[in-house]
Design a protein around this motif. Sequence first.
Motif, PDB file in Angstrom:
ATOM      1  N   GLU A 150     -31.915  34.695  28.193  1.00 12.16           N
ATOM      2  CA  GLU A 150     -30.985  33.961  27.330  1.00 12.16           C
ATOM      3  C   GLU A 150     -31.635  33.632  25.997  1.00 12.16           C
ATOM      4  OE1 GLU A 150     -29.890  30.549  29.595  1.00 12.16           O
ATOM      5  OE2 GLU A 150     -28.703  31.692  31.051  1.00 12.16           O
ATOM      6  N   TRP A 180     -30.809  35.325  21.826  1.00 11.04           N
ATOM      7  CA  TRP A 180     -30.542  34.635  20.567  1.00 11.04           C
ATOM      8  C   TRP A 180     -30.980  35.472  19.354  1.00 11.04           C
ATOM      9  CZ3 TRP A 180     -33.103  29.373  22.235  1.00 11.04           C
ATOM     10  CH2 TRP A 180     -32.349  28.802  23.270  1.00 11.04           C
ATOM     11  N   TYR A 181     -31.902  36.413  19.593  1.00 11.24           N
ATOM     12  CA  TYR A 181     -32.461  37.204  18.495  1.00 11.24           C
ATOM     13  C   TYR A 181     -31.842  38.594  18.407  1.00 11.24           C
ATOM     14  CZ  TYR A 181     -35.883  33.457  18.632  1.00 11.24           C
ATOM     15  OH  TYR A 181     -36.474  32.215  18.621  1.00 11.24           O
TER      16      TYR A 181
END
Length: 306
Positions: free
Chosen positions: A300, A304-305
């Motif tokens: 998770e 985000w990247y």
Amino acid sequence: MKKAERLVQEISYLDNHHYFNLKDLMHEFGISKRTALRDLLALEEVGLAIYSEPGKYGGYHLLNKEPLIPINFTSSEISAIFFAIDALRLLTSNPFQQSYPRIAKRLLNSLPGKQRKVVNRIEQAVDYYRIPPVHHNDLLHQLLEAILDFKLVRFRAKQADKIIQEAQLRRLLYRSGNWFVEGIDVKTNKFFRYRCDLLVQYEKLPKDAPYTFDEFDHRVRQEQKNKQKVNFECELTMAGCERFLKNHYPGMELKGHRLIGTYIHEDYQYLLTYLLSYGSEIKVLAPAQLRRDYVQRLREIISWYD
């Protein structure tokens, strides 16, 4: 007799004489009126609340009736005390409603000049860093008061979105920038630990708390014994071992490079967050469910990247 020694003896004398006049001090310590007046000013500077009553039959009253106990410390002990106070200077929120820098200043002013210089040099030579409180806490003094008075309290815990109608508080804890309070919900007999800054609608009740400290601790130990515990194991790097020694929780221990311990269902998410704080310095080995959930949390974060 040196002035510092005489002031200490005068404090002992005033501990048993809350009303006195200058002649009493002059006779007791063989000093002049001028010296007695200077001594009274010095005693006020170190915190004694002295009230002067003018007139033919006037004198002096000691307003603070708490015991005044003079304690003699060596230079090394004094330095250690000031280091301890300085280490707490960032603790802007505390249960005692006191400013540590102000306490340090008052203590420093009570020392002879030579010892004061030693303390000042140490403060310039030694520094101590600790995480300051992340949140301001207005309830700390009231929480401590309820603990010491053995009174029940009522509050809403935003952390769990729950209203506790009757609780006995047991302990305040400071950890990683946050104050926590531990206690028992008297209605359900369940132990809790909540962040103090997330307590609202707090009220101290007139009801007496049902348990002594020893009885409380015994009940908590019995409750913990009855809860199903799960064993876990992780492997740490050298840097990870150092991190563990700086910050770990009850129920954990380090054996070589292995972090082993137990957890209960209520602490599972806290444990995951704690393990993630190790970054690349840890490898979760067991149990399989903890390993899977740990990897899922990592994915998770990576997402985000993307």
